[in-house]
Design an enzyme around this catalytic site. Structure first.
Site, mmCIF file in Angstrom:
data_model
loop_
_atom_site.group_PDB
_atom_site.id
_atom_site.type_symbol
_atom_site.label_atom_id
_atom_site.label_comp_id
_atom_site.label_asym_id
_atom_site.label_seq_id
_atom_site.Cartn_x
_atom_site.Cartn_y
_atom_site.Cartn_z
ATOM 1 N N ILE A 38 -5.451 3.827 -7.480
ATOM 2 C CA ILE A 38 -5.712 3.387 -9.268
ATOM 3 C C ILE A 38 -7.638 3.241 -8.277
ATOM 4 C CG2 ILE A 38 -6.262 0.728 -8.031
ATOM 5 C CD1 ILE A 38 -6.594 0.036 -11.525
ATOM 6 N N SER A 39 -8.344 4.510 -8.912
ATOM 7 C CA SER A 39 -9.579 4.339 -8.551
ATOM 8 C C SER A 39 -10.679 3.952 -8.369
ATOM 9 C CB SER A 39 -10.650 5.891 -9.265
ATOM 10 O OG SER A 39 -9.740 6.805 -9.497
#
Length: 218
Positions: A66-67
């Site tokens: 997840i960025s």
């Protein structure tokens, strides 16, 4: 069964995160409002509950991430989202980026090549709240020609080149935000499609993404 709770503590941590993103140069208040509205901890294993609002990436299933919130905000700001925009997202991942876009009023068509991640999306908590997100299992390099053209395209993995089919599926005047592979880091580009089908490029900061791969991973 996981309990989904958005406590005062979570909301306070989100507010601090938004303040940090503003300090780091995010100026689009609609982007910041969307990040403030979405409980990021819902997109992570409950073990990450207390650290979900740190400005960093986390591992999710299938070796993906997840960025970092700053990266999500940065890409979203470059997209210049308008309500009703039809957006193609390459790399659904945790669905966090797609949810931010949907909260801003975009119609999101998101592709995931990892079957494990695609299957996990069937349990997406906000499915009823954001019917404007459509999920697809497929090869991001192919895009979604059936649903084209798109106002915007966002790629959330390190692309080795600009995928020609995605340029084709972009409307004239449309924008594509793409981290282009430069070894260990990628240059964030914003492409604008011209009336003749050519693209103009603007180059921005360096980021680090997982690689964009061809095909589907069953």
């Amino acid at each position: 069964m996981r309990k989904y709770e958005d406590t005062y503590q979570h909301k306070g941590l989100r507010k601090k995160l938004v303040d940090l993103l503003r300090e780091k140069g995010i100026t689009d208040e609609r982007v910041l409002d969307a990040i403030n509205a979405i409980p990021r901890h819902y997109f992570l294993d409950s073990a990450f509950d207390k650290i979900a609002y740190e400005d960093r990436a986390f591992q999710i299933a299938a070796g993906q991430t997840i960025s970092q919130p700053y990266t999500v905000a940065y890409q979203t700001q470059l997209l210049q989202i308008k309500k009703g925009d039809k957006v193609l997202e390459i790399g659904t991942g945790s669905v966090y980026q797609a949810t931010i876009l949907a909260e801003m009023g975009a119609r999101v068509y998101t592709i995931e090549r990892q079957k494990k991640l695609y299957d996990l999306q069937k349990g997406y908590y906000f499915r009823s709240k954001y019917p404007n997100i459509k999920f697809f299992f497929g090869d991001g390099f192919e895009g979604l020609p059936t649903y084209a053209p798109f106002d915007k395209v966002i790629i959330t993995a390190a692309a080795p080149f600009i995928p020609p089919k995605l340029v084709e599926q972009l409307k004239p005047g449309g924008l594509m935000v793409i981290p282009l592979d430069e070894g260990g880091s990628q240059r964030m580009l914003r492409l604008t499609k011209q009336e003749d089908g050519s693209v103009t490029e603007e180059a921005f900061d360096l980021f680090s993404f997982v690689p964009m791969l061809t095909g589907k991973n069953l």
